[in-house]
Design a protein around this motif. Structure first.
Motif, short mmCIF file in Angstrom:
data_model
loop_
_atom_site.label_atom_id
_atom_site.label_comp_id
_atom_site.label_asym_id
_atom_site.label_seq_id
_atom_site.Cartn_x
_atom_site.Cartn_y
_atom_site.Cartn_z
N LEU A 148 -3.40 -1.04 4.21
CA LEU A 148 -4.57 -0.49 3.51
C LEU A 148 -5.00 0.82 4.15
O LEU A 148 -5.29 1.80 3.45
N GLN A 168 -10.13 6.80 -4.11
CA GLN A 168 -10.07 5.34 -4.11
C GLN A 168 -9.16 4.84 -5.23
O GLN A 168 -8.37 3.91 -5.05
N ARG A 169 -9.25 5.47 -6.39
CA ARG A 169 -8.42 5.03 -7.51
C ARG A 169 -6.94 5.28 -7.23
O ARG A 169 -6.09 4.46 -7.57
N TRP A 172 -5.82 2.43 -4.73
CA TRP A 172 -5.55 1.09 -5.27
C TRP A 172 -4.43 1.10 -6.29
O TRP A 172 -3.74 0.09 -6.50
N LEU A 175 -1.41 0.82 -4.10
CA LEU A 175 -1.32 -0.53 -3.55
C LEU A 175 -0.82 -1.54 -4.59
O LEU A 175 -0.22 -2.56 -4.24
#
Length: 258
Positions: A148, A168-169, A172, A175
């Motif tokens: 992370l 942030q988008r 993720w 991820l």
């Protein structure tokens, strides 16, 4: 804007779709993200075109292949998507998406009326080795959540200056395909875009942000092949995300000139 799925021989491809009439535009994203990078571009194209932004196979909400494909393999479902449209399309590609766009046009030139390439991944053999070894290492999931932090640090650097929610988008999204996030990266590092690009007969526009790491290679490729080249000033990369209006305007100018 709405969502759609297209069935291909490799599985389902998810796409964002905007607009109902006009020239077809297909927009291919950079690795290892998804078509969300065109969220602010699609509404600007919708009034005068039918624009589709698919997720690369194995990324976003598209099905994952059982193994890493080469760039021709990633281009095959794009070609199948193009065959579902009512006529040829202008294909826009960013970074890895540019390599896939070139290959799709090479595989099915009758389906592509033009290419807009936002950063062409051209590398010397030494750069290829360095990219394969260092750019996208394995990121195993750990109890300490080091994966992370690594993803966050990656986009703190690559997308510096973007607002917190956008970074942030991106994190993720990466991820969501962590076990294969490096697949398309490594395929792009191995791919030679200049040979197929030199064989295309459709119009091509090469574009780069003035501060991105692919600017020099994109400019040299355009000069070598005698292709038009534009630079987006005051932009360090991610043209669709940082400069969506500029991105939409250059696509519109290109289409108007066909």
């Amino acid at each position: 804007m709405h969502r759609a799925y297209f069935q291909t021989s490799h599985g389902q491809i998810h796409a964002r779709v905007a607009g109902e009439a006009g020239p077809n535009i297909v927009l291919l994203h950079e690795s290892p993200l998804s078509s969300f990078v065109y969220d602010d571009v699609l509404p600007l194209l919708a009034p005068w075109s039918r624009a589709l932004a698919p997720d690369t196979l194995g990324y976003g909400m598209s099905d994952a292949p059982p193994r890493r494909l080469d760039i021709p393999g990633y281009a095959e479902p794009v070609v199948e998507l193009l065959r579902t449209l009512d006529g040829p399309a202008v294909v826009v590609g960013s970074h890895t998406g540019a390599s896939i766009a070139i290959e799709a046009a090479h595989q099915a030139p009758e389906l592509v009326s033009g290419l807009v390439l936002l950063g062409i991944a051209t590398y010397t053999p030494e750069q290829q080795r360095d990219r394969r070894q260092n750019w996208a290492p394995d990121e195993p999931v750990t109890e300490e959540a080091t994966h992370l932090l690594s993803a966050w640090q990656r986009y703190q650097g690559l997308w510096r200056g973007c607002d917190l929610q956008t970074r942030q988008r991106a994190v993720w999204t990466m991820l969501g395909s962590l076990d294969r996030y490096h697949w398309a990266y490594n395929s792009a590092f191995e791919y030679d875009p200049l040979t197929p690009l030199s064989q295309l007969t459709c119009p091509v526009l090469c574009v780069a942000a003035d501060g991105e790491f692919l600017e020099e290679g994109t400019r040299r490729a355009a000069e070598q092949l005698g292709l038009p080249y534009e630079v987006v000033p005051d932009c360090i990369g991610q043209i669709p995300v940082r400069q969506p209006k500029v991105c939409a305007e250059l696509i519109e100018r290109f289409v108007d000139g066909l």
